[in-house]
Design an enzyme around this catalytic site. Sequence first.
Site, short mmCIF file in Angstrom:
data_model
loop_
_atom_site.label_atom_id
_atom_site.label_comp_id
_atom_site.label_asym_id
_atom_site.label_seq_id
_atom_site.Cartn_x
_atom_site.Cartn_y
_atom_site.Cartn_z
N ALA A 13 45.68 -17.31 -36.64
CA ALA A 13 45.63 -18.76 -36.49
C ALA A 13 46.28 -19.38 -37.71
O ALA A 13 46.40 -18.62 -38.88
CB ALA A 13 44.27 -19.22 -36.43
N GLU B 27 43.30 -11.02 -31.62
CA GLU B 27 42.57 -11.65 -30.37
C GLU B 27 43.62 -12.06 -29.34
O GLU B 27 43.22 -11.53 -28.10
CB GLU B 27 41.86 -12.81 -30.78
CG GLU B 27 40.71 -12.50 -32.18
CD GLU B 27 40.09 -13.71 -32.60
OE1 GLU B 27 40.66 -14.53 -33.25
OE2 GLU B 27 38.93 -14.00 -32.31
N GLY C 9 43.48 -14.07 -35.17
CA GLY C 9 43.81 -14.67 -34.05
C GLY C 9 44.97 -13.80 -33.14
O GLY C 9 45.26 -13.81 -32.11
#
Length: 263
Positions: A69, A116, A113
């Site tokens: 992120a 993920e 992220g």
Amino acid sequence: SACRSYEFIEVSEPRPGVGLVKLNRPKALNALCSPLIDELNTALRAFQASPTVAAVVLTGSERAFAAGADIKEMAPLTFSEAYTKSFIESWSDLTTALKKPLIAAVAGHALGGGCELALMADILYCTANANFGQPEIKLGVIPGAGGTQRLTRAVGKARAMDLILTGRSFSGEDAERWGVAAKVFPDYEALLEGALSTAETIAGYSKVAVQAAKEAVNKSQDLALRDGVEYERRVFHSLFGTNDQKIGMKAFAEKKKPEWTHS
Ligand code: CAA
């Protein structure tokens, strides 16, 4: 069309039936800022709606799949903003909006992220030296896009705890050995070729059967075994209502190539 122009991603249809999304924010190692995620969701919705695309490959660059992120965007966020805007929830559109198979082709950094995002794909391929990890603990937070859940299901609790509590990385070779990645490749070129070629293979099958197969396998992540097996059997039964089941089995008997109607 799916191939309109975007700022942070590149979208193409490099082979028959295959859509490709390349994350393209090189200066930030493909850090997943909100506009990038919005573009990704838009592109995937377009591929879902596309009559020509049957399978999708998601990749980054040789250096980075995605470094997480966007830390600079997140830094000033307050609890109430994160909570009321349900920060990161839209990332899950990847797993709900797209019913067609998604292959992540991961080279370089796949951190936070980025890791993920890769774990949300239906199939994960990577290079041997890909750099996976959930380093959020080093930033005073925890994974927020499914890392504590999907990584744990993928590698087991012992390894997931070790990785998430220390923030240390694991390689593409580890990912393959631990069953996170289905295949590992020596370099980015071979990786992308492998991912596109698998997508092309999948795109050659009945779209109805492919969607059912993806759905049934994904159910295994949510359901108890007995419920999952029953779910599978119901979906299996329903496919005897399709033209493609008749076409596929007749072609086998006649030693011909099936001409799918996708119905
Ligand atoms: N967010 C914002 N910018 C990032 C970024 C991120 N996650 N990762 C890298 N960048 C930026 C850097 O700030 C740098 O920008 P400047 O040139 O403007 O300084 C540029 O990308 C290049 O990065 P580096 O100079 O750091 O490159 P490097 O090769 O030395 O290191 C790296 C690479 C190890 C990946 C390092 O960039 C790094 O540690 N990045 C952060 C990884 C991380 O912590 N990710 C988790 C984020 S939290 C999260 O994802 C929450 C969640 O669960 C959803």
